[in-house]
Write a protein that holds these residues in place. Structure first.
Motif, PDB file in Angstrom:
ATOM      1  N   GLU A  88       0.803  -1.227   0.000  1.00 23.82           N
ATOM      2  CA  GLU A  88       0.000   0.000   0.000  1.00 23.82           C
ATOM      3  C   GLU A  88       0.833   1.273   0.000  1.00 23.82           C
ATOM      4  O   GLU A  88       0.289   2.374  -0.061  1.00 23.82           O
ATOM      5  CB  GLU A  88      -0.973   0.009   1.183  1.00 23.82           C
ATOM      6  CG  GLU A  88      -0.321  -0.227   2.528  1.00 23.82           C
ATOM      7  CD  GLU A  88      -0.376  -1.683   2.959  1.00 23.82           C
ATOM      8  OE1 GLU A  88      -0.202  -2.578   2.090  1.00 23.82           O
ATOM      9  OE2 GLU A  88      -0.578  -1.925   4.176  1.00 23.82           O
ATOM     10  N   ASP A  89       2.144   1.147   0.067  1.00 23.95           N
ATOM     11  CA  ASP A  89       3.016   2.321  -0.051  1.00 23.95           C
ATOM     12  C   ASP A  89       3.268   2.683  -1.515  1.00 23.95           C
ATOM     13  O   ASP A  89       3.878   3.721  -1.797  1.00 23.95           O
ATOM     14  CB  ASP A  89       4.353   2.069   0.630  1.00 23.95           C
ATOM     15  CG  ASP A  89       4.229   1.926   2.142  1.00 23.95           C
ATOM     16  OD1 ASP A  89       4.911   1.047   2.709  1.00 23.95           O
ATOM     17  OD2 ASP A  89       3.438   2.673   2.739  1.00 23.95           O
ATOM     18  N   THR A  90       2.820   1.863  -2.427  1.00 26.94           N
ATOM     19  CA  THR A  90       2.996   2.154  -3.852  1.00 26.94           C
ATOM     20  C   THR A  90       2.279   3.443  -4.215  1.00 26.94           C
ATOM     21  O   THR A  90       1.083   3.595  -3.968  1.00 26.94           O
ATOM     22  CB  THR A  90       2.456   0.989  -4.701  1.00 26.94           C
ATOM     23  OG1 THR A  90       3.242  -0.180  -4.475  1.00 26.94           O
ATOM     24  CG2 THR A  90       2.505   1.344  -6.184  1.00 26.94           C
ATOM     25  N   ALA A  91       3.021   4.376  -4.801  1.00 26.15           N
ATOM     26  CA  ALA A  91       2.458   5.683  -5.147  1.00 26.15           C
ATOM     27  C   ALA A  91       3.532   6.525  -5.825  1.00 26.15           C
ATOM     28  O   ALA A  91       4.712   6.158  -5.845  1.00 26.15           O
ATOM     29  CB  ALA A  91       1.958   6.406  -3.898  1.00 26.15           C
ATOM     30  N   ILE A  92       3.095   7.652  -6.337  1.00 34.20           N
ATOM     31  CA  ILE A  92       4.041   8.685  -6.758  1.00 34.20           C
ATOM     32  C   ILE A  92       4.272   9.586  -5.552  1.00 34.20           C
ATOM     33  O   ILE A  92       3.320  10.125  -4.976  1.00 34.20           O
ATOM     34  CB  ILE A  92       3.502   9.498  -7.938  1.00 34.20           C
ATOM     35  CG1 ILE A  92       3.339   8.601  -9.165  1.00 34.20           C
ATOM     36  CG2 ILE A  92       4.437  10.660  -8.247  1.00 34.20           C
ATOM     37  CD1 ILE A  92       2.663   9.281 -10.339  1.00 34.20           C
ATOM     38  N   TYR A  93       5.538   9.733  -5.173  1.00 35.37           N
ATOM     39  CA  TYR A  93       5.906  10.537  -4.016  1.00 35.37           C
ATOM     40  C   TYR A  93       6.456  11.883  -4.483  1.00 35.37           C
ATOM     41  O   TYR A  93       7.339  11.937  -5.343  1.00 35.37           O
ATOM     42  CB  TYR A  93       6.955   9.819  -3.181  1.00 35.37           C
ATOM     43  CG  TYR A  93       6.391   8.673  -2.373  1.00 35.37           C
ATOM     44  CD1 TYR A  93       5.972   7.500  -2.999  1.00 35.37           C
ATOM     45  CD2 TYR A  93       6.268   8.756  -0.990  1.00 35.37           C
ATOM     46  CE1 TYR A  93       5.439   6.447  -2.269  1.00 35.37           C
ATOM     47  CE2 TYR A  93       5.749   7.704  -0.252  1.00 35.37           C
ATOM     48  CZ  TYR A  93       5.326   6.561  -0.894  1.00 35.37           C
ATOM     49  OH  TYR A  93       4.800   5.526  -0.169  1.00 35.37           O
ATOM     50  N   TYR A 110       1.268  24.514   0.573  1.00 33.83           N
ATOM     51  CA  TYR A 110       2.554  24.256  -0.073  1.00 33.83           C
ATOM     52  C   TYR A 110       2.559  24.873  -1.471  1.00 33.83           C
ATOM     53  O   TYR A 110       1.813  24.467  -2.344  1.00 33.83           O
ATOM     54  CB  TYR A 110       2.830  22.752  -0.144  1.00 33.83           C
ATOM     55  CG  TYR A 110       3.205  22.189   1.205  1.00 33.83           C
ATOM     56  CD1 TYR A 110       2.237  21.708   2.081  1.00 33.83           C
ATOM     57  CD2 TYR A 110       4.539  22.177   1.618  1.00 33.83           C
ATOM     58  CE1 TYR A 110       2.601  21.224   3.340  1.00 33.83           C
ATOM     59  CE2 TYR A 110       4.899  21.683   2.859  1.00 33.83           C
ATOM     60  CZ  TYR A 110       3.919  21.213   3.717  1.00 33.83           C
ATOM     61  OH  TYR A 110       4.280  20.736   4.956  1.00 33.83           O
ATOM     62  N   GLY A 111       3.439  25.838  -1.649  1.00 35.93           N
ATOM     63  CA  GLY A 111       3.476  26.552  -2.916  1.00 35.93           C
ATOM     64  C   GLY A 111       4.480  26.018  -3.907  1.00 35.93           C
ATOM     65  O   GLY A 111       4.462  26.397  -5.075  1.00 35.93           O
ATOM     66  N   TYR A 112       5.353  25.146  -3.447  1.00 35.72           N
ATOM     67  CA  TYR A 112       6.418  24.638  -4.311  1.00 35.72           C
ATOM     68  C   TYR A 112       6.375  23.118  -4.290  1.00 35.72           C
ATOM     69  O   TYR A 112       6.338  22.504  -3.223  1.00 35.72           O
ATOM     70  CB  TYR A 112       7.782  25.132  -3.837  1.00 35.72           C
ATOM     71  CG  TYR A 112       7.851  26.633  -3.724  1.00 35.72           C
ATOM     72  CD1 TYR A 112       7.689  27.266  -2.498  1.00 35.72           C
ATOM     73  CD2 TYR A 112       8.050  27.422  -4.852  1.00 35.72           C
ATOM     74  CE1 TYR A 112       7.735  28.645  -2.401  1.00 35.72           C
ATOM     75  CE2 TYR A 112       8.097  28.805  -4.760  1.00 35.72           C
ATOM     76  CZ  TYR A 112       7.935  29.392  -3.533  1.00 35.72           C
ATOM     77  OH  TYR A 112       7.984  30.758  -3.440  1.00 35.72           O
ATOM     78  N   TRP A 113       6.412  22.534  -5.480  1.00 37.95           N
ATOM     79  CA  TRP A 113       6.288  21.091  -5.630  1.00 37.95           C
ATOM     80  C   TRP A 113       7.323  20.564  -6.605  1.00 37.95           C
ATOM     81  O   TRP A 113       7.651  21.226  -7.600  1.00 37.95           O
ATOM     82  CB  TRP A 113       4.895  20.724  -6.149  1.00 37.95           C
ATOM     83  CG  TRP A 113       3.811  20.970  -5.155  1.00 37.95           C
ATOM     84  CD1 TRP A 113       3.194  22.160  -4.888  1.00 37.95           C
ATOM     85  CD2 TRP A 113       3.215  20.011  -4.285  1.00 37.95           C
ATOM     86  NE1 TRP A 113       2.260  22.002  -3.897  1.00 37.95           N
ATOM     87  CE2 TRP A 113       2.253  20.689  -3.509  1.00 37.95           C
ATOM     88  CE3 TRP A 113       3.414  18.644  -4.071  1.00 37.95           C
ATOM     89  CZ2 TRP A 113       1.470  20.039  -2.546  1.00 37.95           C
ATOM     90  CZ3 TRP A 113       2.634  17.996  -3.121  1.00 37.95           C
ATOM     91  CH2 TRP A 113       1.674  18.697  -2.374  1.00 37.95           C
ATOM     92  N   GLY A 114       7.791  19.356  -6.338  1.00 39.36           N
ATOM     93  CA  GLY A 114       8.615  18.659  -7.301  1.00 39.36           C
ATOM     94  C   GLY A 114       7.744  17.906  -8.289  1.00 39.36           C
ATOM     95  O   GLY A 114       6.515  17.905  -8.180  1.00 39.36           O
ATOM     96  N   GLN A 115       8.407  17.224  -9.199  1.00 39.75           N
ATOM     97  CA  GLN A 115       7.659  16.530 -10.259  1.00 39.75           C
ATOM     98  C   GLN A 115       7.184  15.148  -9.825  1.00 39.75           C
ATOM     99  O   GLN A 115       6.320  14.554 -10.458  1.00 39.75           O
ATOM    100  CB  GLN A 115       8.526  16.413 -11.516  1.00 39.75           C
ATOM    101  CG  GLN A 115       9.526  15.259 -11.516  1.00 39.75           C
ATOM    102  CD  GLN A 115      10.698  15.473 -10.585  1.00 39.75           C
ATOM    103  OE1 GLN A 115      10.889  16.552 -10.026  1.00 39.75           O
ATOM    104  NE2 GLN A 115      11.515  14.436 -10.414  1.00 39.75           N
ATOM    105  N   GLY A 116       7.748  14.633  -8.748  1.00 34.12           N
ATOM    106  CA  GLY A 116       7.331  13.326  -8.240  1.00 34.12           C
ATOM    107  C   GLY A 116       8.245  12.206  -8.685  1.00 34.12           C
ATOM    108  O   GLY A 116       8.903  12.293  -9.735  1.00 34.12           O
ATOM    109  N   THR A 117       8.289  11.160  -7.878  1.00 35.83           N
ATOM    110  CA  THR A 117       9.070   9.978  -8.215  1.00 35.83           C
ATOM    111  C   THR A 117       8.249   8.744  -7.850  1.00 35.83           C
ATOM    112  O   THR A 117       7.596   8.708  -6.801  1.00 35.83           O
ATOM    113  CB  THR A 117      10.426   9.974  -7.483  1.00 35.83           C
ATOM    114  OG1 THR A 117      11.217   8.868  -7.924  1.00 35.83           O
ATOM    115  CG2 THR A 117      10.287   9.921  -5.967  1.00 35.83           C
ATOM    116  N   GLN A 118       8.269   7.748  -8.718  1.00 35.30           N
ATOM    117  CA  GLN A 118       7.428   6.567  -8.537  1.00 35.30           C
ATOM    118  C   GLN A 118       8.074   5.575  -7.578  1.00 35.30           C
ATOM    119  O   GLN A 118       9.255   5.244  -7.699  1.00 35.30           O
ATOM    120  CB  GLN A 118       7.192   5.886  -9.888  1.00 35.30           C
ATOM    121  CG  GLN A 118       6.389   4.595  -9.812  1.00 35.30           C
ATOM    122  CD  GLN A 118       4.929   4.821  -9.488  1.00 35.30           C
ATOM    123  OE1 GLN A 118       4.287   5.675 -10.107  1.00 35.30           O
ATOM    124  NE2 GLN A 118       4.399   4.060  -8.539  1.00 35.30           N
TER     125      GLN A 118
END
Length: 123
Positions: A88-93, A110-118
């Protein structure tokens, strides 16, 4: 302005470990609180962990005791050490930053975000 770039995602078997990294730009990064959020397929984005500018940390109950958030302000880096991974930890972080400095668990602040990592955990 803060720019965030995540790395360290991948595929791991249940029970395994991964360390996510979030590299930040910006001279005043140490004044920002940073959090990790995740979004699983078909689900809403959810809060995972946060670290304040004063190094206080906070976790969602489902990851307490398994995940550790930390930061190295000298390197403008934030990390998420993930142990005993579950399916259940599977996700884009994604990492996110806010100039508010304190522990914030809600997305709009939160005004600043990264692109995410799978992150994919398999049995």
């Amino acid at each position: 302005q803060v720019r965030l770039i995540e790395s360290g995602g991948g595929s791991v078997q249940a029970g395994g470990s991964l360390r996510l990294s979030c590299a930040a730009s910006g001279r005043t990064f140490s004044n920002y609180a940073v959090a990790w959020f995740r979004q699983a397929p078909g689900k809403e984005r959810e809060f995972v962990a946060a670290i304040s500018s004063s190094l206080y940390t906070y976790y969602v109950d489902s990851v307490k005791g398994r995940f550790t958030i930390s930061r190295d302000n000298a390197k403008n880096m934030v990390y998420l050490e993930m142990n005993s991974l579950k399916l259940e930890d599977t996700a884009i972080y994604s990492c996110a930053a806010t100039g508010l400095g304190g522990i914030i668990t809600t997305i709009p602040e939160y005004g600043y975000w990264g692109q995410g990592t799978q992150v994919t955990v398999s049995s």
